[in-house]
Design a protein around this motif. Sequence first.
Motif, PDB file in Angstrom:
ATOM      1  N   ILE A   1      -1.204  -0.855  -4.415  1.00 39.81           N
ATOM      2  CA  ILE A   1      -2.470  -0.133  -4.336  1.00 39.81           C
ATOM      3  C   ILE A   1      -2.218   1.276  -3.811  1.00 39.81           C
ATOM      4  O   ILE A   1      -1.591   1.445  -2.762  1.00 39.81           O
ATOM      5  CB  ILE A   1      -3.470  -0.868  -3.424  1.00 39.81           C
ATOM      6  N   LEU A   2      -2.668   2.266  -4.548  1.00 34.63           N
ATOM      7  CA  LEU A   2      -2.539   3.667  -4.134  1.00 34.63           C
ATOM      8  C   LEU A   2      -3.688   3.969  -3.192  1.00 34.63           C
ATOM      9  O   LEU A   2      -4.844   4.062  -3.599  1.00 34.63           O
ATOM     10  CB  LEU A   2      -2.568   4.573  -5.360  1.00 34.63           C
ATOM     11  N   ASP A   3      -3.360   4.118  -1.923  1.00 27.95           N
ATOM     12  CA  ASP A   3      -4.378   4.177  -0.874  1.00 27.95           C
ATOM     13  C   ASP A   3      -4.682   5.616  -0.483  1.00 27.95           C
ATOM     14  O   ASP A   3      -3.905   6.261   0.201  1.00 27.95           O
ATOM     15  CB  ASP A   3      -3.895   3.391   0.340  1.00 27.95           C
TER      16      ASP A   3
ATOM     17  N   GLN B   1      -6.867  11.757  -4.648  1.00 31.53           N
ATOM     18  CA  GLN B   1      -5.499  11.585  -4.170  1.00 31.53           C
ATOM     19  C   GLN B   1      -4.776  10.496  -4.962  1.00 31.53           C
ATOM     20  O   GLN B   1      -3.607  10.650  -5.326  1.00 31.53           O
ATOM     21  CB  GLN B   1      -5.510  11.235  -2.685  1.00 31.53           C
ATOM     22  N   ALA B   2      -5.477   9.389  -5.231  1.00 38.12           N
ATOM     23  CA  ALA B   2      -4.855   8.278  -5.950  1.00 38.12           C
ATOM     24  C   ALA B   2      -4.421   8.699  -7.347  1.00 38.12           C
ATOM     25  O   ALA B   2      -3.335   8.334  -7.808  1.00 38.12           O
ATOM     26  CB  ALA B   2      -5.829   7.102  -6.024  1.00 38.12           C
ATOM     27  N   ARG B   3      -5.250   9.480  -8.018  1.00 30.07           N
ATOM     28  CA  ARG B   3      -4.873   9.961  -9.348  1.00 30.07           C
ATOM     29  C   ARG B   3      -3.630  10.849  -9.276  1.00 30.07           C
ATOM     30  O   ARG B   3      -2.736  10.766 -10.119  1.00 30.07           O
ATOM     31  CB  ARG B   3      -6.031  10.717  -9.983  1.00 30.07           C
ATOM     32  N   ARG B   4      -3.584  11.702  -8.278  1.00 28.72           N
ATOM     33  CA  ARG B   4      -2.417  12.581  -8.126  1.00 28.72           C
ATOM     34  C   ARG B   4      -1.174  11.758  -7.807  1.00 28.72           C
ATOM     35  O   ARG B   4      -0.091  12.027  -8.333  1.00 28.72           O
ATOM     36  CB  ARG B   4      -2.688  13.598  -7.020  1.00 28.72           C
ATOM     37  N   MET B   5      -1.316  10.769  -6.947  1.00 28.52           N
ATOM     38  CA  MET B   5      -0.189   9.916  -6.598  1.00 28.52           C
ATOM     39  C   MET B   5       0.329   9.176  -7.833  1.00 28.52           C
ATOM     40  O   MET B   5       1.539   9.041  -8.030  1.00 28.52           O
ATOM     41  CB  MET B   5      -0.616   8.932  -5.506  1.00 28.52           C
ATOM     42  N   PHE B   6      -0.568   8.713  -8.654  1.00 25.57           N
ATOM     43  CA  PHE B   6      -0.186   8.000  -9.869  1.00 25.57           C
ATOM     44  C   PHE B   6       0.586   8.920 -10.817  1.00 25.57           C
ATOM     45  O   PHE B   6       1.610   8.538 -11.386  1.00 25.57           O
ATOM     46  CB  PHE B   6      -1.430   7.451 -10.558  1.00 25.57           C
TER      47      PHE B   6
ATOM     48  N   LEU C   1       0.840  -1.190   0.000  1.00 29.66           N
ATOM     49  CA  LEU C   1       0.000   0.000   0.000  1.00 29.66           C
ATOM     50  C   LEU C   1       0.879   1.244   0.000  1.00 29.66           C
ATOM     51  O   LEU C   1       1.776   1.366   0.836  1.00 29.66           O
ATOM     52  CB  LEU C   1      -0.909   0.030   1.230  1.00 29.66           C
ATOM     53  N   ILE C   2       0.626   2.146  -0.928  1.00 26.73           N
ATOM     54  CA  ILE C   2       1.272   3.466  -0.907  1.00 26.73           C
ATOM     55  C   ILE C   2       0.187   4.444  -0.453  1.00 26.73           C
ATOM     56  O   ILE C   2      -0.764   4.721  -1.177  1.00 26.73           O
ATOM     57  CB  ILE C   2       1.833   3.860  -2.277  1.00 26.73           C
TER      58      ILE C   2
END
Length: 266
Positions: free
Chosen positions: A149-151, A156-161, A65-66
């Motif tokens: 998994i972008l947690d 937030q997940a889209r930005r992290m990606f 998990l990130i």
Amino acid sequence: MSDFDSSVVEGLVNHDSVAEHPRPPRREFKARGSFVTRCDHCQLPVLNCLCPYQVKAESHAQVWLITHPIEHFKPTNTGRLIRDVITTTQVFTWYRTAPDAQLAALLKDPRYAPFVIFPDDQPDYADRVVGIEAVHSAKEQARIPVFIILDGTWRQARRMFRKSAYLDALPVLPLRTERETRYRLRKPASKAHLCTAEVAIELLRQGGDTVAADVLDDYFEVFNDSYAASRLHHKIDPPTAAMRRLAAKQSAGNSESGHPSAHRGA
């Protein structure tokens, strides 16, 4: 695409990985339910403590998990359920400026075959998209598949990606499933939007780790039911079918190891 759950409790942060980045300051939980007496381990109200139903399971694939740094404090998190069940699960805090040092090292380890779990809805990374058959192929090559998994919230997940350059070379694995969410602690935009634990369950099941997926599914169901009941100050009695299955597995495991069951919530 799954709408990943927006929280992971502070206790799940990988303490070995914070040397380079300071741990986010602890914030007192002030949301509704902040005055409820909770189990120190599972974070559920002691009325419906989850600890008697925690069963460990082994899986060939791993889950990493990130987690967005502001998502470590909500007890409704489901990402922590994955680590409760599958001991190889790792949790890393996401930083915009640099990757977690331990995560960066693991991504270079040839033993692992990491896949970023993300939808295939944009053309600029279409060449990186793979199917679940890539996971089975990695296993045939004696590598360990890893579901990254972008947690965080969907935004937030889209930005992290987009902001994590160290993930740019990894294959992207979209989750394809007919499962509808059973998560009752928030209202999803769609029944097709799964929480973090449900995403892991489906990935493990599709990757061939069916026993681990089934245990995690039962554990998620017990968490879901217990938390919802606790909001109404209701104790679940008699135990649900999922509770009985997990209690039986835990009892069998304790008998084989020779250790009595310990109720950590007591």
